[in-house]
Design a protein around this motif. Structure first.
Motif, PDB file in Angstrom:
ATOM      1  N   SER A 152       2.568  33.210  -5.973  1.00 10.51           N
ATOM      2  CA  SER A 152       2.759  34.368  -6.845  1.00 10.51           C
ATOM      3  C   SER A 152       4.105  35.012  -6.509  1.00 10.51           C
ATOM      4  O   SER A 152       4.807  34.557  -5.603  1.00 10.51           O
ATOM      5  N   PRO A 153       4.471  36.101  -7.197  1.00 14.93           N
ATOM      6  CA  PRO A 153       5.752  36.750  -6.873  1.00 14.93           C
ATOM      7  C   PRO A 153       5.860  37.275  -5.452  1.00 14.93           C
ATOM      8  O   PRO A 153       6.973  37.481  -4.952  1.00 14.93           O
ATOM      9  N   ASP A 154       4.726  37.497  -4.761  1.00 13.64           N
ATOM     10  CA  ASP A 154       4.820  38.060  -3.416  1.00 13.64           C
ATOM     11  C   ASP A 154       3.985  37.326  -2.360  1.00 13.64           C
ATOM     12  O   ASP A 154       3.814  37.826  -1.250  1.00 13.64           O
ATOM     13  N   HIS A 155       3.492  36.135  -2.698  1.00 20.97           N
ATOM     14  CA  HIS A 155       2.694  35.423  -1.692  1.00 20.97           C
ATOM     15  C   HIS A 155       2.587  33.944  -2.053  1.00 20.97           C
ATOM     16  O   HIS A 155       2.532  33.563  -3.229  1.00 20.97           O
ATOM     17  N   VAL A 156       2.570  33.121  -1.008  1.00 17.66           N
ATOM     18  CA  VAL A 156       2.271  31.703  -1.184  1.00 17.66           C
ATOM     19  C   VAL A 156       1.514  31.238   0.063  1.00 17.66           C
ATOM     20  O   VAL A 156       1.870  31.609   1.185  1.00 17.66           O
ATOM     21  N   ALA A 157       0.443  30.490  -0.142  1.00 14.35           N
ATOM     22  CA  ALA A 157      -0.398  30.027   0.971  1.00 14.35           C
ATOM     23  C   ALA A 157      -0.020  28.602   1.363  1.00 14.35           C
ATOM     24  O   ALA A 157       0.386  27.802   0.529  1.00 14.35           O
ATOM     25  N   LEU A 158      -0.157  28.310   2.650  1.00  9.11           N
ATOM     26  CA  LEU A 158       0.143  26.966   3.149  1.00  9.11           C
ATOM     27  C   LEU A 158      -0.646  26.742   4.429  1.00  9.11           C
ATOM     28  O   LEU A 158      -0.790  27.645   5.247  1.00  9.11           O
ATOM     29  N   GLU A 159      -1.129  25.512   4.600  1.00  6.48           N
ATOM     30  CA  GLU A 159      -1.839  25.136   5.817  1.00  6.48           C
ATOM     31  C   GLU A 159      -1.031  24.076   6.566  1.00  6.48           C
ATOM     32  O   GLU A 159      -0.440  23.189   5.944  1.00  6.48           O
ATOM     33  N   PRO A 188      11.469  37.402   7.606  1.00  4.55           N
ATOM     34  CA  PRO A 188      10.131  36.809   7.536  1.00  4.55           C
ATOM     35  C   PRO A 188       9.049  37.835   7.857  1.00  4.55           C
ATOM     36  O   PRO A 188       9.257  38.740   8.669  1.00  4.55           O
ATOM     37  N   SER A 189       7.914  37.684   7.209  1.00  7.39           N
ATOM     38  CA  SER A 189       6.769  38.545   7.512  1.00  7.39           C
ATOM     39  C   SER A 189       6.087  38.048   8.785  1.00  7.39           C
ATOM     40  O   SER A 189       6.379  36.954   9.285  1.00  7.39           O
ATOM     41  N   GLN A 190       5.159  38.835   9.307  1.00 12.06           N
ATOM     42  CA  GLN A 190       4.381  38.393  10.466  1.00 12.06           C
ATOM     43  C   GLN A 190       3.597  37.126  10.125  1.00 12.06           C
ATOM     44  O   GLN A 190       3.451  36.226  10.959  1.00 12.06           O
ATOM     45  N   GLU A 191       3.119  37.043   8.883  1.00  7.57           N
ATOM     46  CA  GLU A 191       2.400  35.842   8.444  1.00  7.57           C
ATOM     47  C   GLU A 191       3.317  34.634   8.441  1.00  7.57           C
ATOM     48  O   GLU A 191       2.924  33.530   8.851  1.00  7.57           O
ATOM     49  N   ASP A 192       4.562  34.811   7.976  1.00  8.08           N
ATOM     50  CA  ASP A 192       5.551  33.719   7.977  1.00  8.08           C
ATOM     51  C   ASP A 192       5.777  33.214   9.405  1.00  8.08           C
ATOM     52  O   ASP A 192       5.820  32.004   9.662  1.00  8.08           O
ATOM     53  N   ARG A 193       5.927  34.138  10.330  1.00 10.50           N
ATOM     54  CA  ARG A 193       6.209  33.763  11.713  1.00 10.50           C
ATOM     55  C   ARG A 193       5.025  33.046  12.363  1.00 10.50           C
ATOM     56  O   ARG A 193       5.202  32.041  13.058  1.00 10.50           O
ATOM     57  N   ALA A 194       3.826  33.561  12.094  1.00  8.60           N
ATOM     58  CA  ALA A 194       2.631  32.937  12.670  1.00  8.60           C
ATOM     59  C   ALA A 194       2.437  31.529  12.117  1.00  8.60           C
ATOM     60  O   ALA A 194       2.123  30.585  12.866  1.00  8.60           O
ATOM     61  N   LEU A 195       2.610  31.374  10.811  1.00  4.84           N
ATOM     62  CA  LEU A 195       2.449  30.057  10.186  1.00  4.84           C
ATOM     63  C   LEU A 195       3.481  29.075  10.727  1.00  4.84           C
ATOM     64  O   LEU A 195       3.156  27.911  11.009  1.00  4.84           O
TER      65      LEU A 195
END
Length: 231
Positions: A152-159, A188-195
Motif C-alpha cells: 500500500s502507500p505506507d506499508h508492504v509485508a515481507l517474510e 528506515p522504520s523499526q519494522e524495516d530494521r528488524a526485518l
C-alpha cells in the motif's frame, strides 16, 4: 468556411511541429523544456496544439521529474490532460527503468551504486511501497532484478522465507534488497530494521549474503550497510 479554417489550422500545427522537430534534432540541448514536452505530447495528441498543455504540466509539477511522479488523479486535475497522458508517462517510466536495468545487466561486476541507481529508476516514482531484490552470483554479476512484494502507500509485508526461496530457486549467492517510501522519508522504520536483521540472519545460516537493504524515495536513497545496520 469551417472546413477551410480547420484545414488551415491543421497546416499551421503541422508546420510548427515540423520546425520544432527540426530544431530539436539539430541541437536537442538548446530546446527549452516546454518545447521538448510539447514534442513528446505530439505522440499523444497528434492533431492538437500541445504547447499550452506542456507549459501547464511543467508549471504544475515543477519539471520533468515531478511530472513523471504525478499520479493519475493529479494529472486529471490539469486542464486538457486526459488518460492518454497518464498512459504515455507510465510507458516512459517503464522504458527508463528497463534501460537502467539493461545497463547494469551487461556489466561483468556490479557495484552498490550501480544497483542503487537502477533501483531508483524503478522505484522513485511508485505510488505504493514495493520490495525488489537484485540477485547476484558469486562474481557479483546481476542475475535478475525482481519485485517480491507490492503493498500500500505506507506499508508492504515481507517474510524472510520468501527471500530465501527466491535466492535458492535462482541460484543466487547474494542480494541487495530495495524498497521505496512514497511518503518521502528515507529513514528506515523499526519494522524495516528488524526485518532486515531477520533476513540477514536467515541467509547467513545458509551461506548466503545480504549486501544491503536500501530505502528509496523520490529524492534520496538510504543504505543500511553504510548506516551499520547490517554489521
Amino acid at each position: 468556411m469551417k472546413d477551410g479554417a480547420s484545414s488551415s489550422e491543421s497546416d499551421l500545427r503541422s508546420g510548427h511541429r515540423k520546425r520544432l522537430r527540426e530544431r530539436f534534432l539539430a541541437d536537442p540541448g538548446a530546446v527549452p523544456d516546454y518545447e521538448v514536452l510539447e514534442l513528446a505530447l505530439g505522440c499523444v495528441y497528434v492533431r492538437r496544439d500541445n504547447k499550452l498543455l506542456a507549459k501547464r504540466l511543467l508549471a504544475q509539477f515543477g519539471g520533468f521529474d515531478g511530472l513523471l511522479s504525478a499520479t493519475s488523479e493529479e494529472l486529471a486535475d490539469v486542464e486538457g490532460c486526459g488518460p492518454a497522458v497518464d498512459s504515455f508517462l507510465c510507458l516512459l517510466r517503464e522504458i527508463i527503468a528497463r534501460a537502467s536495468e539493461s545497463n547494469v545487466q551487461r556489466k561483468q561486476t556490479v557495484t552498490l551504486p550501480d544497483l542503487v541507481e537502477m533501483g531508483r529508476q524503478r522505484l522513485k516514482h511508485c505510488a505504493d511501497e514495493e520490495v525488489w531484490a537484485a540477485l547476484l552470483d558469486k562474481q557479483n554479476r546481476l542475475l535478475m532484478f525482481k519485485r517480491i512484494r507490492h503493498g500500500s502507500p505506507d506499508h508492504v509485508a515481507l517474510e524472510p522465507l520468501e527471500v530465501v526461496e527466491l535466492m535458492i530457486r535462482n541460484h543466487a549467492s547474494s542480494l541487495v534488497l530495495m524498497h521505496n517510501h512514497p511518503g518521502g522519508t528515507y529513514m528506515p522504520s523499526q519494522e524495516d530494521r528488524a526485518l532486515t536483521g531477520r533476513i540477514a540472519l536467515a541467509l547467513r545460516h545458509l551461506g548466503l549474503y545480504l549486501h544491503d537493504h536500501v530505502i528509496i524515495t523520490s529524492e534520496a536513497a538510504f543504505s543500511m550497510t553504510h548506516d551499520c545496520r547490517l554489521a
